[in-house]
Design an enzyme around this catalytic site. Structure first.
Site, PDB file in Angstrom:
ATOM      1  N   ALA A  73       0.261  -1.511  -0.119  1.00  0.00           N
ATOM      2  CA  ALA A  73       0.419   0.041   0.031  1.00  0.00           C
ATOM      3  C   ALA A  73       0.703   1.148   0.398  1.00  0.00           C
ATOM      4  O   ALA A  73       1.589   1.379   0.782  1.00  0.00           O
ATOM      5  CB  ALA A  73      -0.760  -0.132   1.058  1.00  0.00           C
ATOM      6  N   GLU A  80      -1.256   6.895  -2.899  1.00  0.00           N
ATOM      7  CA  GLU A  80      -2.897   7.470  -2.585  1.00  0.00           C
ATOM      8  C   GLU A  80      -3.564   8.565  -3.248  1.00  0.00           C
ATOM      9  O   GLU A  80      -2.760   8.753  -4.538  1.00  0.00           O
ATOM     10  CB  GLU A  80      -2.133   8.464  -1.640  1.00  0.00           C
ATOM     11  CG  GLU A  80      -1.164   7.606  -0.001  1.00  0.00           C
ATOM     12  CD  GLU A  80      -0.762   8.844   0.913  1.00  0.00           C
ATOM     13  OE1 GLU A  80      -1.515  10.426   0.492  1.00  0.00           O
ATOM     14  OE2 GLU A  80      -0.184   8.184   1.491  1.00  0.00           O
ATOM     15  N   ASP A  83      11.745  -2.772  -8.216  1.00  0.00           N
ATOM     16  CA  ASP A  83      12.519  -3.119  -9.039  1.00  0.00           C
ATOM     17  C   ASP A  83      12.191  -4.335  -9.599  1.00  0.00           C
ATOM     18  O   ASP A  83      12.822  -5.314 -10.947  1.00  0.00           O
ATOM     19  CB  ASP A  83      13.715  -2.730  -8.667  1.00  0.00           C
ATOM     20  CG  ASP A  83      14.323  -1.744  -9.352  1.00  0.00           C
ATOM     21  OD1 ASP A  83      13.676  -0.851 -10.022  1.00  0.00           O
ATOM     22  OD2 ASP A  83      15.556  -1.275  -8.777  1.00  0.00           O
ATOM     23  N   ARG A 114     -12.958 -19.968 -38.194  1.00  0.00           N
ATOM     24  CA  ARG A 114     -13.851 -18.961 -39.326  1.00  0.00           C
ATOM     25  C   ARG A 114     -14.218 -18.962 -40.680  1.00  0.00           C
ATOM     26  O   ARG A 114     -12.924 -18.254 -41.189  1.00  0.00           O
ATOM     27  CB  ARG A 114     -13.786 -17.423 -38.597  1.00  0.00           C
ATOM     28  CG  ARG A 114     -14.843 -16.094 -38.893  1.00  0.00           C
ATOM     29  CD  ARG A 114     -16.230 -16.390 -38.611  1.00  0.00           C
ATOM     30  NE  ARG A 114     -16.662 -15.436 -39.027  1.00  0.00           N
ATOM     31  CZ  ARG A 114     -17.988 -15.142 -39.407  1.00  0.00           C
ATOM     32  NH1 ARG A 114     -19.271 -15.620 -38.587  1.00  0.00           N
ATOM     33  NH2 ARG A 114     -18.748 -13.474 -39.775  1.00  0.00           N
ATOM     34  N   GLN A 146      -4.016 -12.933 -46.339  1.00  0.00           N
ATOM     35  CA  GLN A 146      -2.821 -12.212 -45.609  1.00  0.00           C
ATOM     36  C   GLN A 146      -3.199 -10.995 -44.523  1.00  0.00           C
ATOM     37  O   GLN A 146      -1.557 -11.498 -43.839  1.00  0.00           O
ATOM     38  CB  GLN A 146      -1.564 -11.775 -46.989  1.00  0.00           C
ATOM     39  CG  GLN A 146      -0.537 -11.620 -46.504  1.00  0.00           C
ATOM     40  CD  GLN A 146       0.403 -11.488 -47.545  1.00  0.00           C
ATOM     41  OE1 GLN A 146       0.170 -10.114 -49.043  1.00  0.00           O
ATOM     42  NE2 GLN A 146       1.544 -12.541 -47.973  1.00  0.00           N
ATOM     43  N   GLN A 184      -9.889  -7.379 -33.270  1.00  0.00           N
ATOM     44  CA  GLN A 184     -10.304  -7.003 -34.555  1.00  0.00           C
ATOM     45  C   GLN A 184     -10.448  -8.256 -35.446  1.00  0.00           C
ATOM     46  O   GLN A 184     -10.928  -7.847 -36.510  1.00  0.00           O
ATOM     47  CB  GLN A 184      -9.053  -6.079 -34.727  1.00  0.00           C
ATOM     48  CG  GLN A 184      -9.204  -5.407 -36.721  1.00  0.00           C
ATOM     49  CD  GLN A 184     -10.042  -4.326 -36.663  1.00  0.00           C
ATOM     50  OE1 GLN A 184     -10.353  -3.979 -35.508  1.00  0.00           O
ATOM     51  NE2 GLN A 184     -10.746  -4.266 -37.630  1.00  0.00           N
ATOM     52  N   GLY A 226     -17.346  -8.434 -34.936  1.00  0.00           N
ATOM     53  CA  GLY A 226     -18.488  -8.785 -33.848  1.00  0.00           C
ATOM     54  C   GLY A 226     -17.888  -9.446 -33.116  1.00  0.00           C
ATOM     55  O   GLY A 226     -17.996  -8.904 -31.712  1.00  0.00           O
ATOM     56  N   GLU A 266       1.736   0.276 -11.599  1.00  0.00           N
ATOM     57  CA  GLU A 266       3.435  -0.192 -10.476  1.00  0.00           C
ATOM     58  C   GLU A 266       4.050   0.417 -11.089  1.00  0.00           C
ATOM     59  O   GLU A 266       5.053   0.155 -11.728  1.00  0.00           O
ATOM     60  CB  GLU A 266       3.669  -1.991 -11.046  1.00  0.00           C
ATOM     61  CG  GLU A 266       3.482  -2.570  -9.698  1.00  0.00           C
ATOM     62  CD  GLU A 266       4.255  -3.587  -9.370  1.00  0.00           C
ATOM     63  OE1 GLU A 266       4.862  -3.816 -10.028  1.00  0.00           O
ATOM     64  OE2 GLU A 266       3.520  -4.817  -8.812  1.00  0.00           O
TER      65      GLU A 266
HETATM   66  C1  LIG Z   1      -6.084  -1.902 -10.801  1.00  0.00           C
HETATM   67  C2  LIG Z   1      -4.772  -1.145  -9.857  1.00  0.00           C
HETATM   68  C3  LIG Z   1      -3.819  -1.524  -9.223  1.00  0.00           C
HETATM   69  C4  LIG Z   1      -3.214  -1.580  -7.939  1.00  0.00           C
HETATM   70  N1  LIG Z   1      -2.317  -1.246  -6.812  1.00  0.00           N
HETATM   71  C5  LIG Z   1      -2.007  -1.028  -6.739  1.00  0.00           C
HETATM   72  C6  LIG Z   1      -1.079  -1.837  -5.584  1.00  0.00           C
HETATM   73  O1  LIG Z   1      -1.364  -2.238  -5.025  1.00  0.00           O
HETATM   74  N2  LIG Z   1      -0.690  -0.739  -4.847  1.00  0.00           N
HETATM   75  C7  LIG Z   1      -0.198   0.389  -4.896  1.00  0.00           C
HETATM   76  O2  LIG Z   1       0.256   1.163  -3.973  1.00  0.00           O
HETATM   77  N3  LIG Z   1      -0.870   1.177  -5.434  1.00  0.00           N
HETATM   78  C8  LIG Z   1      -1.302   0.147  -6.595  1.00  0.00           C
HETATM   79  N4  LIG Z   1      -1.633   0.950  -7.670  1.00  0.00           N
HETATM   80  C9  LIG Z   1      -1.529   2.445  -8.078  1.00  0.00           C
HETATM   81  C10 LIG Z   1      -0.792   2.617  -9.110  1.00  0.00           C
HETATM   82  O3  LIG Z   1       0.203   2.225  -8.971  1.00  0.00           O
HETATM   83  C11 LIG Z   1      -0.765   3.972  -9.931  1.00  0.00           C
HETATM   84  O4  LIG Z   1      -2.529   3.691 -10.521  1.00  0.00           O
HETATM   85  C12 LIG Z   1      -0.209   4.444 -10.783  1.00  0.00           C
HETATM   86  O5  LIG Z   1       1.313   4.686 -10.336  1.00  0.00           O
HETATM   87  C13 LIG Z   1      -0.323   5.755 -11.221  1.00  0.00           C
HETATM   88  O6  LIG Z   1      -1.075   6.691 -10.427  1.00  0.00           O
HETATM   89  P1  LIG Z   1      -2.170   7.352 -11.083  1.00  0.00           P
HETATM   90  O7  LIG Z   1      -3.054   6.586 -11.338  1.00  0.00           O
HETATM   91  O8  LIG Z   1      -2.317   8.574  -9.812  1.00  0.00           O
HETATM   92  O9  LIG Z   1      -2.023   8.118 -12.469  1.00  0.00           O
HETATM   93  P2  LIG Z   1      -1.051   9.899 -12.007  1.00  0.00           P
HETATM   94  O10 LIG Z   1       0.258  10.118 -11.684  1.00  0.00           O
HETATM   95  O11 LIG Z   1      -2.597  10.566 -12.116  1.00  0.00           O
HETATM   96  O12 LIG Z   1      -0.658  10.319 -13.643  1.00  0.00           O
HETATM   97  C14 LIG Z   1      -1.256   9.977 -14.813  1.00  0.00           C
HETATM   98  C15 LIG Z   1      -0.391   9.573 -16.296  1.00  0.00           C
HETATM   99  O13 LIG Z   1      -0.541  11.065 -16.236  1.00  0.00           O
HETATM  100  C16 LIG Z   1       1.217  10.187 -16.785  1.00  0.00           C
HETATM  101  N5  LIG Z   1       2.280  11.606 -16.117  1.00  0.00           N
HETATM  102  C17 LIG Z   1       2.082  11.421 -14.647  1.00  0.00           C
HETATM  103  N6  LIG Z   1       3.271  11.726 -14.324  1.00  0.00           N
HETATM  104  C18 LIG Z   1       4.050  11.919 -15.309  1.00  0.00           C
HETATM  105  C19 LIG Z   1       5.830  12.583 -16.107  1.00  0.00           C
HETATM  106  N7  LIG Z   1       5.966  12.436 -14.406  1.00  0.00           N
HETATM  107  N8  LIG Z   1       5.693  12.088 -16.342  1.00  0.00           N
HETATM  108  C20 LIG Z   1       5.260  11.745 -18.360  1.00  0.00           C
HETATM  109  N9  LIG Z   1       4.082  11.542 -17.864  1.00  0.00           N
HETATM  110  C21 LIG Z   1       3.185  11.281 -16.764  1.00  0.00           C
HETATM  111  C22 LIG Z   1       1.080   8.927 -17.081  1.00  0.00           C
HETATM  112  O14 LIG Z   1       1.305   9.049 -18.012  1.00  0.00           O
HETATM  113  C23 LIG Z   1      -0.134   8.612 -15.944  1.00  0.00           C
HETATM  114  O15 LIG Z   1      -0.327   7.291 -16.764  1.00  0.00           O
HETATM  115  C24 LIG Z   1      -2.724   0.282  -8.665  1.00  0.00           C
HETATM  116  C25 LIG Z   1      -3.245   1.096  -9.581  1.00  0.00           C
HETATM  117  C26 LIG Z   1      -5.092   0.155 -10.531  1.00  0.00           C
HETATM  118  C27 LIG Z   1      -5.151   0.554 -11.416  1.00  0.00           C
END
Ligand SMILES: Cc1cc2nc3c(=O)[nH]c(=O)nc-3n(C[C@H](O)[C@H](O)[C@H](O)COP(=O)(O)OP(=O)(O)OC[C@H]3O[C@@H](n4cnc5c(N)ncnc54)[C@H](O)[C@@H]3O)c2cc1C
Lengths: 381, 262
Positions: free
Chosen positions: A123, A126, A239, A267, A278, A336, A340, A363
């Site tokens: 976790a 946030e 990592d 199909r 192709q 694709q 459908g 991640e």
């Molecule tokens: C199904 C699911 C399971 C998850 N499980 C876990 C978990 O078990 N534990 C945990 O701790 N977290 C978990 N997460 C959180 C996950 O790691 C984050 O959603 C992820 O790191 C992206 O953060 P955000 O969603 O807040 O997107 P944001 O940080 O708001 O980013 C949105 C988008 O903006 C872009 N962006 C943001 N910053 C930059 C930058 N510096 N440079 C370029 N582009 C940028 C990226 O394209 C990104 O996709 C989970 C998320 C999902 C959807």
């Protein structure tokens, strides 16, 4: 292709494949539709001892590494990435303990995780700290024999289902990323609640929830590593677990590709099977090329990590990015090819396309991974 | 408690390759599988071992050397030792000869409290091997068990479901029980046992290892039954008729067809 896996790794892959084909495939569509947590499949993985493949032998595991973990994730993902991520999230929660746990912590948690008696979670994220991990606001204040945690976490895989959570919180606000610490929080600790469950696009069999800490009392011996090392704990864990996301992506792509080929052979349009056109053949060939490339990159990254190499952030990020982009492309093409029928829930590729999407996001979004790779390669030359 | 389970390696009907010229079935290792009913019997043995600590499970198979690869799979689920009775002189043995050879091997291997068999083998379907083994061993036997419960390692209870009736038998050990196919499904293997199986070689017995063996009772010569001829069943002359649409005429044709087969 011959991947030169050891005899033991071949057995792990074979066993995981069997569970995937005989059990996961049967529940994939139902669990996705109804959002059912795959506890029954996790029980099978525990019975067959696959829950312990990456846990050191001295703590009751099989003694394998990232490769062994990835082989299981890949095979489960061929049929359902939601099931696979429920398994993989325990590894994400266990790795910080393997890497930074004190002897007593390892002895207390790892054997039970290896046996599948405990499910773990990680976790960090946030609502206002996603890609920008270091801006987390959950606090941990030391009071006597306890740390008192306050705040909330978002997007936590295995939330509500897990028994142990590795939770990141700020112990010293003035120090920025160096003021973050990691804690082991058990289900049932006073002041620890599970919040809203997310209604997701894909991996719907997995549980993703909010976690809430209200004056949650965590015994001080549950501090993981030293105070202030939380950020490093998180990054070193990622990592090792980003290849797990790559494995998930390779598995999803492989599942979609196998389905698309069988479909294209059956199909018939214009009096011949789709596989004789192709345009379709080239799509299938590209799927094969991309999947094999992603898998080759994944396996060699795993081998590098398991060999004891010190620094592999770049390689780990690269295989995650490449494989997740491949999964997205392959599943979209599989939809694709099926026309459908690819677009409806009666066939599994629609689900695979939804499942693939998340591998580009979690991640560390692929943009963040490219940032990591770029900063490393620019340093190198 | 010592349990012995007889497990035959049969040709997998889904992989079977038939040579119409020689009228024989190809028996490669890749085509073999463990007989399903025997695996139900093995599952019951494993369930007993789950409950009682000192249970030792031995499996006994009779067949050519190719069977070894399939026998390893029995170690993967938790058998303690596996024995293969393999001897050219056994080729062509019928149910009577097989039962005799297996009984002799069981005698040689020691005193078993419980001998389990499947109800029949997929390729033979006679169901007479288990009772014949029991006769040779001079122990009681119960056929077609659908459940086995162990009371106290001295007595067992056997359930047999037949149509809508449930029979319960209680038997003192040692005894032989044949188990109905699908009455229990064999569990999954465990990783550590699969690794153990990698280097496991079953004990191989030849007829020379058995005591007081009457060689005239086995092989094609010693068998009471012999195969007179094979009859090939061809599905080629099965005609497929397609009735398209749902017009009254088609419905009548289909109804006609159904009536013909009732
Ligand atoms: C199904 C699911 C399971 C998850 N499980 C876990 C978990 O078990 N534990 C945990 O701790 N977290 C978990 N997460 C959180 C996950 O790691 C984050 O959603 C992820 O790191 C992206 O953060 P955000 O969603 O807040 O997107 P944001 O940080 O708001 O980013 C949105 C988008 O903006 C872009 N962006 C943001 N910053 C930059 C930058 N510096 N440079 C370029 N582009 C940028 C990226 O394209 C990104 O996709 C989970 C998320 C999902 C959807």
């Amino acid at each position: 292709m011959e991947y030169f896996l050891s005899e033991e790794q071949k057995i792990i892959k074979k066993l995981a494949k069997r569970i995937s084909d005989e059990y996961v495939s049967k529940v994939a569509i139902k669990y996705d539709k109804e959002g059912i947590f795959p506890r029954d499949i996790l029980d099978l993985l525990a019975y067959t001892e696959l829950t312990g493949v990456y846990i050191p032998k001295e703590y009751g595991g099989f003694g394998g590494g990232v490769m062994e973990m990835c082989l299981v994730v890949e095979e489960l993902s061929r049929n359902c990435a939601g099931v696979a991520v429920s398994y993989a999230a325990t590894a994400l929660g266990a790795y910080p303990i393997i890497l930074y746990g004190k002897e007593e912590q390892k002895k207390k948690y790892l054997p039970k995780i290896a046996k599948g008696e405990l499910i773990a979670a990680f976790a960090l994220t946030e609502s206002d700290a996603g890609s920008d991990v270091s801006s987390i606001k959950t606090t941990a204040e030391k009071k006597g024999d306890y740390y008192i945690l306050n705040g909330s976490k978002h997007w936590i895989t295995n939330g509500g289902e897990a028994d142990v959570y590795v939770v990141f919180a700020v112990t010293d606000k003035s120090k920025g990323p160096r003021g973050i610490s990691a804690f082991i929080v058990e289900k049932g600790y006073e002041g620890f609640y599970c919040g809203k469950k997310e209604d997701k696009m894909g991996i719907r069999a997995s549980s993703t929830t909010e976690l809430i800490f209200e004056d949650c009392k965590v015994p001080k011996e549950n501090l993981l590593g030293r105070e202030g090392t939380g950020f490093i704990v998180a990054m070193k864990t990622f990592d090792r677990t980003r290849p797990g996301v790559a494995a998930m992506a390779v598995g999803i792509a492989q599942g979609a590709y196998e389905y698309a080929i069988r479909y294209a052979k059956e199909r018939v349009q214009f009096g011949q099977p789709l596989s004789s056109f192709q345009a379709i053949q080239h799509m299938l060939a590209d799927m094969y090329i991309n999947i094999e490339a992603a898998r080759a990159m994944l396996y060699s990254t795993c081998r590098m990590i398991d060999s004891g190499a010190k620094d592999f952030s770049k390689e780990s990020s690269a295989c995650k990015v490449f494989a997740s982009d491949v999964a997205m492309k392959v599943t979209t093409d599989a939809v694709q090819i099926m026309g459908g029928n690819g677009y409806v829930k009666d066939y599994p590729v629609e689900k695979m396309m939804r499942d693939a999407k998340v591998t580009q996001i979690f991640e560390g979004a692929n943009q963040i991974q490219r940032n990591i790779i770029a900063s490393e390669i620019i340093k190198e030359y | 408690m010592k349990i012995l389970v007889c497990i035959k390696q049969v040709v997998d009907p889904e992989k079977v390759e038939y040579n119409p010229e020689t009228r024989t079935i190809k028996r490669n290792a890749q085509h073999l599988m463990n007989n399903p009913a025997d695996l139900s019997a093995l599952e019951f043995a494993l369930r007993i071992k789950d409950v009682y600590k000192d249970v030792h499970i031995t499996t006994l198979s009779m067949g050519p050397a190719e069977c070894e690869s399939k026998i390893k799979e029995l170690i993967e689920v938790g058998c303690d030792s596996c024995v293969l009775l393999s001897d050219k002189r056994l080729a062509g043995s019928d149910a009577y000869s097989t039962a005799y050879a297996l009984a002799k091997a069981i005698e040689k291997l020691g005193n078993f409290d419980l001998v389990l068999c499947g109800e029949s083998s997929l390729d033979g379907e006679t169901s007479i091997v288990p009772p014949q083994i029991a006769e040779y061993l001079n122990i009681p036997h119960i056929s077609f068990a659908t459940n086995i419960k162990v009371f106290d390692l001295q007595r067992i209870e056997i359930e047999r479901k037949f149509k809508n009736q449930l029979f319960r038998f209680e038997v003192k050990l040692p005894a032989l029980v044949s188990v109905k196919k699908d009455s229990a499904f064999l569990r999954l293997p465990k990783l550590s046992l699969m690794i153990k199986a990698l280097s496991y070689t079953p004990q191989v017995l030849s007829l020379d290892d058995l005591e007081n063996f009457d060689f005239s009772k086995v092989g094609a010569e010693g068998s009471k039954t012999s195969v007179d001829r094979f009859v090939e069943q061809s599905f080629e002359d099965v005609k497929c008729e397609i009735y398209e649409g749902l017009e009254a005429a088609q419905i009548e044709c289909i109804a006609d067809l159904v009536m013909r087969f009732l």
